[in-house]
Design an enzyme around this catalytic site. Structure first.
Site, PDB file in Angstrom:
ATOM      1  N   GLU A 175      10.277  -5.809  48.476  1.00 23.16           N
ATOM      2  CA  GLU A 175      10.727  -7.178  48.204  1.00 23.16           C
ATOM      3  C   GLU A 175      10.316  -8.141  49.311  1.00 23.16           C
ATOM      4  O   GLU A 175       9.927  -9.275  49.046  1.00 23.16           O
ATOM      5  CB  GLU A 175      12.251  -7.210  48.019  1.00 23.16           C
ATOM      6  CG  GLU A 175      12.737  -6.616  46.709  1.00 23.16           C
ATOM      7  CD  GLU A 175      12.190  -7.369  45.497  1.00 23.16           C
ATOM      8  OE1 GLU A 175      11.919  -8.574  45.597  1.00 23.16           O
ATOM      9  OE2 GLU A 175      12.022  -6.729  44.447  1.00 23.16           O
TER      10      GLU A 175
ATOM     11  N   TYR B  89      18.263 -14.073  47.341  1.00 23.70           N
ATOM     12  CA  TYR B  89      17.336 -13.455  46.395  1.00 23.70           C
ATOM     13  C   TYR B  89      17.093 -11.981  46.742  1.00 23.70           C
ATOM     14  O   TYR B  89      17.229 -11.089  45.894  1.00 23.70           O
ATOM     15  CB  TYR B  89      15.995 -14.227  46.382  1.00 23.70           C
ATOM     16  CG  TYR B  89      14.908 -13.424  45.738  1.00 23.70           C
ATOM     17  CD1 TYR B  89      14.745 -13.453  44.365  1.00 23.70           C
ATOM     18  CD2 TYR B  89      14.079 -12.580  46.482  1.00 23.70           C
ATOM     19  CE1 TYR B  89      13.777 -12.681  43.748  1.00 23.70           C
ATOM     20  CE2 TYR B  89      13.124 -11.808  45.883  1.00 23.70           C
ATOM     21  CZ  TYR B  89      12.969 -11.864  44.516  1.00 23.70           C
ATOM     22  OH  TYR B  89      12.023 -11.074  43.918  1.00 23.70           O
TER      23      TYR B  89
ATOM     24  N   ASP C 273      13.837 -16.619  41.819  1.00 25.13           N
ATOM     25  CA  ASP C 273      12.675 -17.055  42.596  1.00 25.13           C
ATOM     26  C   ASP C 273      11.911 -18.057  41.733  1.00 25.13           C
ATOM     27  O   ASP C 273      12.398 -18.497  40.685  1.00 25.13           O
ATOM     28  CB  ASP C 273      11.791 -15.856  43.006  1.00 25.13           C
ATOM     29  CG  ASP C 273      11.172 -15.148  41.806  1.00 25.13           C
ATOM     30  OD1 ASP C 273      11.458 -15.544  40.644  1.00 25.13           O
ATOM     31  OD2 ASP C 273      10.388 -14.216  42.008  1.00 25.13           O
TER      32      ASP C 273
END
Ligand code: SF4
Length: 371
Positions: free
Chosen positions: A34, A117, A135
């Protein structure tokens, strides 16, 4: 929400891209993926992630590694703050959590470099929690499906989008199509075993591959008959963004200066952008500054002449740069060394971590190629 979730999960069970981090539930591996994906395309990230996981397979391995080695492995991905934060967070996890990844959202979010996020992605993908993600891709899909003509940068719009993302992921466990549980493919199993994580991945993937910024492929979309913006023929107008004024690129001069088989490099100062990374010495320059005069001002009268070698462009945060690289011919006088500069051998030039634009220059130099 219910009518949206089920077709999206079915679509993902058929179309999910086969990415290496989709075959693990290890929170550390998911976290690394990520963070790498935050500013970088998937195709670029895959080999970096695989190499990273071979080199630092767990939190302990990363925590034990010197920062220099971590940055070297990151070289070419850019935005080095991400690598520094991974390293800092690994040391913190090692020290305070015995190397174990925390499972609760707030503890994950408290790690260096982890925002809402990333914490949402880790908690949903690794721990099956209904934590939303938002996002750019997800925001685009949601503004279109719900036909939201709201300025994307406003706090109120962001709150609304987070709430929609949360409602979708919250509905996922109840909306897994029964047929998926009987299917044997890894994609279908992934959805059936972790609908919250799959819902988040599906939203991101839909935005990245189907609901693209300029030409959304609506006929291929699982929400084609539910999308309000499409029904009104205005999907291409969304989301509403503030267009940043495009400033002219800033001019930077850099010098490739060699003497007795060694090359002059400068280490970037602590506390600034790309702190601690190496680059060829140079200066920001006004449009009309003659390169020879600038080189003599920095390196002294040892500079005999400068020859243009290559010009490249790059972006850091919102700033664009035009980098002009010159080969420097020296006479016999001593070179004035600007702060942070050092002569290094060619082996060190390969070994040290350079910023992306300067790595390109170094590789050309090592290959002995004309630019
Ligand atoms: S129907 Fe088209 S605009 Fe609407 S979400 Fe799907 S791809 Fe995007």
């Amino acid at each position: 929400m219910e009518t949206l979730v089920s077709p999206l999960l079915t679509w993902f069970a058929d179309h999910a891209r086969d990415l290496p981090w989709r075959h693990t539930r290890d929170p550390y591996a998911i976290w690394v993926s990520e963070v790498m994906l935050q500013q970088t395309q998937v195709a670029t990230v895959v080999p970096y992630w695989e190499r990273w996981m071979r080199t630092f397979p767990d939190v302990a391995a990363l925590a034990r590694a010197p920062l220099e080695r971590v940055l070297k492995l990151w070289e070419g991905l850019g935005y080095y703050t991400r690598a520094r934060n991974l390293h800092r967070a690994a040391r913190l996890l090692y020290r305070e959590h015995g190397g174990q990844f925390p499972r609760d959202f707030e503890s994950v979010r408290a790690l260096p470099g982890v925002g809402r996020y990333t914490a949402g992605a880790i908690c949903s993908l690794a721990f099956h929690q209904p934590t939303p993600v938002l996002d750019g891709n997800v925001a685009r899909v949601l503004t279109r499906v719900f036909d939201l003509h709201l300025p994307l940068h406003r706090a109120g719009t962001q709150r609304r989008l987070w709430a929609l993302a949360e409602a979708l992921v919250g509905a996922a466990p109840e909306q897994v199509p029964p047929g998926l549980r009987r299917r044997r493919s890894w994609r279908a199993r992934r959805v059936a075993e972790n609908p919250c994580g799959a819902l988040n991945e599906a939203l991101m993937e839909l935005g990245a591959s189907v609901c693209t910024p300029r030409q959304p492929r609506c006929p291929d979309c699982p929400w084609a008959d539910r999308c309000r913006a499409r029904a009104r023929g205005r999907a291409h107008l969304l989301p509403r963004r503030r267009r940043p004024a495009m400033a002219a690129p800033r001019r930077v001069l850099a010098w490739v200066c060699e003497r007795r088989g060694r090359v002059l490099l400068r280490r970037r100062p602590a506390g600034g952008v790309n702190a601690g990374l190496w680059e060829f010495p140079g200066v920001p320059a006004a449009a009309r500054t003659p390169p020879l005069r600038a080189a003599r001002a920095a390196l002294g009268t040892a500079v005999q002449r400068v020859d243009p070698w290559l010009t490249t462009r790059y972006t850091i945060t919102q700033h664009r740069y035009r980098l002009e690289v010159y080969r420097v011919e020296l006479n016999g006088r001593p070179v004035t060394l600007p702060t942070g500069c050092r002569w290094v051998g060619r082996g060190a030039l390969e070994r040290l971590t350079l910023t992306a634009a300067h790595r390109r220059v170094a590789d050309l130099l090592l290959a002995g190629e004309p630019a």
